[in-house]
Design an enzyme around this catalytic site. Structure first.
Site, PDB file in Angstrom:
ATOM      1  N   GLY A   1       8.824  -6.983  -5.048  1.00  0.00           N
ATOM      2  CA  GLY A   1       7.872  -6.438  -3.868  1.00  0.00           C
ATOM      3  C   GLY A   1       6.559  -5.882  -4.287  1.00  0.00           C
ATOM      4  O   GLY A   1       6.013  -5.178  -3.666  1.00  0.00           O
TER       5      GLY A   1
ATOM      6  N   ILE B   1       7.130 -12.582  -6.216  1.00  0.00           N
ATOM      7  CA  ILE B   1       7.463 -13.955  -5.990  1.00  0.00           C
ATOM      8  C   ILE B   1       6.281 -14.870  -6.320  1.00  0.00           C
ATOM      9  O   ILE B   1       5.284 -14.378  -6.036  1.00  0.00           O
ATOM     10  CB  ILE B   1       8.372 -14.226  -4.243  1.00  0.00           C
TER      11      ILE B   1
ATOM     12  N   GLN C   1       2.425  -4.304   0.537  1.00  0.00           N
ATOM     13  CA  GLN C   1       1.559  -3.038   1.060  1.00  0.00           C
ATOM     14  C   GLN C   1       2.125  -1.705   0.501  1.00  0.00           C
ATOM     15  O   GLN C   1       1.455  -0.976  -0.210  1.00  0.00           O
ATOM     16  CB  GLN C   1       1.785  -3.043   2.714  1.00  0.00           C
TER      17      GLN C   1
ATOM     18  N   TYR D   1      14.753  -7.914  12.809  1.00  0.00           N
ATOM     19  CA  TYR D   1      14.278  -7.027  11.817  1.00  0.00           C
ATOM     20  C   TYR D   1      14.792  -5.936  11.945  1.00  0.00           C
ATOM     21  O   TYR D   1      15.460  -5.253  10.879  1.00  0.00           O
ATOM     22  CB  TYR D   1      12.522  -6.877  12.245  1.00  0.00           C
TER      23      TYR D   1
HETATM   24  N1  SER Z   1       5.933  -1.712   9.911  1.00  0.00           N
HETATM   25  C1  SER Z   1       6.987  -2.462  10.330  1.00  0.00           C
HETATM   26  C2  SER Z   1       6.597  -3.322  11.157  1.00  0.00           C
HETATM   27  O1  SER Z   1       5.842  -3.035  12.116  1.00  0.00           O
HETATM   28  C3  SER Z   1       8.277  -1.361  10.986  1.00  0.00           C
HETATM   29  O2  SER Z   1       8.898  -0.874   9.755  1.00  0.00           O
HETATM   30  O3  SER Z   1       7.357  -4.259  11.302  1.00  0.00           O
END
Ligand code: SER
Length: 318
Positions: free
Chosen positions: A8, A34, A12, A142
């Site tokens: 990656g 990728i 960012q 997530y």
């Molecule tokens: N910066 C991430 C998000 O907002 C959180 O770890 O998904």
């Protein structure tokens, strides 16, 4: 840490971490990417690059062999808001991808850093001074993958001795590469609007506090933890690290002190607001401070000044 693979590397965190490890630490760093997100410019020119899709374990193994990789920074992730729209993709990248990396690392003896996040907490977690060891029952995909990442990384350490370590990153603020699809992205985007002289439309409601951190401190954490004396580590995967906590009103006011003409209005996004409401306001990072001397450098004022300076330079150069 000598030969490092950053997976990656065009994202960012990866774009800045790869350059820092190459330039400041003189390490041999392979920029993994990728298809569709190939390295360009300095990232491409300053060292080797290899296609490294976390879903392809054979390719990962071949890269580890080719460059005698001893440390993997696994920064491939689908951020929180996108993960709600594409939960199966988030699972595939975050979980199947991690399993591939851990298996390769078990076979070939690599240390592994895979970030966790403020997103690993949920509504039932104490939101003020969130402890290191506390309830983690997130209801986002997530968050589910981040808790599982912490657990699976711990499992590979205890069962196989794989040297896994990680932090729970706050929202990260940076000026080189934009984040994509996260809940904390507003805290980056607000600076782009301010410097471009545009009104900012804020998707997060006033009064919503979240932990945030300037990228140089996040990079320092990722490097310092991997270099820490393992005999001091009581925890391993998922150290709380904190730096600053603010809501949209506070960051808006800080920017207006420097750019008085800047305006902001709210258009709250229910998806991202719901996610933000379930996350801590402010984490307690005392374990990281005790176990590997974590301490952030940037205050909020230093971060705001630096962001505005760098983004002004970036747009002047265009
Ligand atoms: N910066 C991430 C998000 O907002 C959180 O770890 O998904």
């Amino acid at each position: 840490m000598k030969n490092v693979l950053v997976i990656g590397s065009t994202g960012q965190i990866g774009s800045e971490l790869t350059l820092k490890l190459r330039k400041d630490y003189g390490l041999n760093v392979i920029a993994g990417y990728i298809k569709g997100a190939e390295p360009k410019g300095e990232l491409l020119e300053s060292g080797p690059c290899e296609e490294a899709d976390v879903r392809d374990s054979q390719a990962l193994g071949a890269i580890v062999d080719k460059y005698r990789i001893d440390t993997i920074y696994n920064l491939a992730a689908i951020l929180s808001a996108v993960a709600e729209r594409k939960p199966l993709l988030a699972w595939d990248i975050q979980m199947n991808g991690l399993l591939n990396i851990l298996e390769v690392s078990r076979e070939k003896g690599c240390a592994v850093f895979t970030p966790s996040s403020i997103g690993s907490f949920g509504e039932g977690t104490p939101h003020i001074n969130t402890p290191q060891d506390t309830l983690q029952r997130p209801r986002t995909m997530y968050g589910v993958t981040k808790v599982a990442t912490e657990l699976l990384s711990d499992y590979y350490f205890h069962k196989y001795g794989v040297d896994t370590r990680s932090v729970r990153f706050p929202g990260l603020i940076s000026n080189l590469t934009l984040p994509g699809g996260g809940t904390t992205d507003y805290a980056v985007e607000i600076f782009y609007s301010a410097v471009k002289g545009e009104e900012f439309v804020c998707p997060i409601a006033a009064g919503t506090f979240m932990d945030m951190m300037y990228m140089p401190d996040a990079l320092k954490a990722a490097i310092d933890l991997m270099q820490a004396d393992p005999s001091r580590l009581v925890h391993r995967n998922g150290f709380n690290i904190a730096s600053m906590s603010f809501d949209p009103e506070i960051i808006y006011a800080k920017i207006r002190e420097r750019i008085p003409s800047f305006t902001m209005r709210y258009e709250v996004d229910p998806l991202r607001q719901g996610i933000a409401d379930s996350w801590p306001d402010k984490m307690d990072d005392s374990c990281a401070r005790q176990e590997w001397d974590w301490a952030p450098h940037y205050t909020m004022d230093m971060m705001v000044d630096d962001m505005i300076t760098h983004l002004r330079q970036k747009f002047a150069a265009k």
